[in-house]
Enzyme design. Sequence first.
Site, PDB file in Angstrom:
ATOM      1  N   CYS A 117       6.458  -2.633  -6.070  1.00 48.54           N
ATOM      2  CA  CYS A 117       6.109  -1.397  -6.779  1.00 48.54           C
ATOM      3  C   CYS A 117       5.387  -1.644  -8.100  1.00 48.54           C
ATOM      4  O   CYS A 117       4.759  -0.731  -8.646  1.00 48.54           O
ATOM      5  CB  CYS A 117       7.363  -0.573  -7.027  1.00 48.54           C
ATOM      6  N   HIS A 256       6.295   4.514 -12.497  1.00 46.03           N
ATOM      7  CA  HIS A 256       6.403   4.380 -11.050  1.00 46.03           C
ATOM      8  C   HIS A 256       7.278   5.508 -10.507  1.00 46.03           C
ATOM      9  O   HIS A 256       8.334   5.822 -11.069  1.00 46.03           O
ATOM     10  CB  HIS A 256       7.009   3.017 -10.711  1.00 46.03           C
ATOM     11  N   ASN A 286       7.785   7.874  -2.731  1.00 49.02           N
ATOM     12  CA  ASN A 286       7.590   6.551  -3.326  1.00 49.02           C
ATOM     13  C   ASN A 286       6.614   5.760  -2.457  1.00 49.02           C
ATOM     14  O   ASN A 286       6.976   5.284  -1.380  1.00 49.02           O
ATOM     15  CB  ASN A 286       8.929   5.828  -3.431  1.00 49.02           C
TER      16      ASN A 286
END
Length: 332
Positions: A117, A256, A286
């Site tokens: 990520c 994020h 996500n």
Amino acid sequence: MSKLHAVITGVGGYVPNYRLTNEEISTYVDTSDEWITKRIGIKERRILKPEEGIGITYLAEKALDNFKLKHTFNPLEIEAVIFATSTPDYILPNSASLIASKTGMTNAFGIDVNAACSGFLYGLEVAESFIASGKYKKIMVFAGDVLSCVTDITDRNTYPIFADGCGCAILEPTTEDVGFIDSILRSEGNVEHLHMYGGGSVNPASHESVDERLHFIKQDGKIVFKHAVSSMADTCDELIKKNNLSKEEVTWVVPHQANLRIIDAVANRLGIPIDKVMINIEKYGNTSAGTIPLCLWDWEDKLRKGDNIILTAFGAGFTWGATYIKWGYNPK
């Protein structure tokens, strides 16, 4: 002589058309729209439907098409392509080389970056260093994942979280007081709490690895939550203090998009109002390395030259960090 550094001069993004809603997920696993919304903050996520020959470079190609709607683009001027992804089309060749070939960037070399990520931040750091060296003048950075292919439909703790999407950004040199100012990147060799054990050289694909469902993402949500909040907030705070910024001078924080509660906790620890925080997790989920560039794509028309922007991420590895940039252009 003025210092040479990199500036983002355009962004693009793409998410698949298919919307996987919480209601649909609740027909697969024991969950509900209320539970997912309260615990994660996601209402729907975009999923790339399985088709022959379509993977992350397909999403990257679409993101570049979107980029070209607003920005002039000559593929032969691109000298390097950096692709941040944990879900490449293939183990080899790398996805950067594939997208360069697909889109006519034939003068560029391509490298992939795998930092989960945090991949977009790591990719930007590499591109910034290449440009600051004076050797390269135009670099394309892609960041995104097709996490639906590594998410276990039977796991109620992970299946509602992950999604598919890709963003891109072009970086060029500048001597103006815009662009990349500073960054703090960190990593810790941790495979216990957020991992996918199958598919690498330790556990190559086999009947046993498939039967044991080793080719899916697994995480200890409580531990990941705790580490994500502290790591993102601490590096942001360190970066802000290091560059003598007041909290009032921060125009945007771009975190994020892992979990809305993580985003809220990071903003609270930093003392940054939530209306200064870019959030789109409710509609995209996500997308790992793709979340930050997709936020910049969503907010591009609201950004102004000189805006102080803090990017921050946390991912498997553990990898994390924060990057401080001054936005380089006004809406076009």
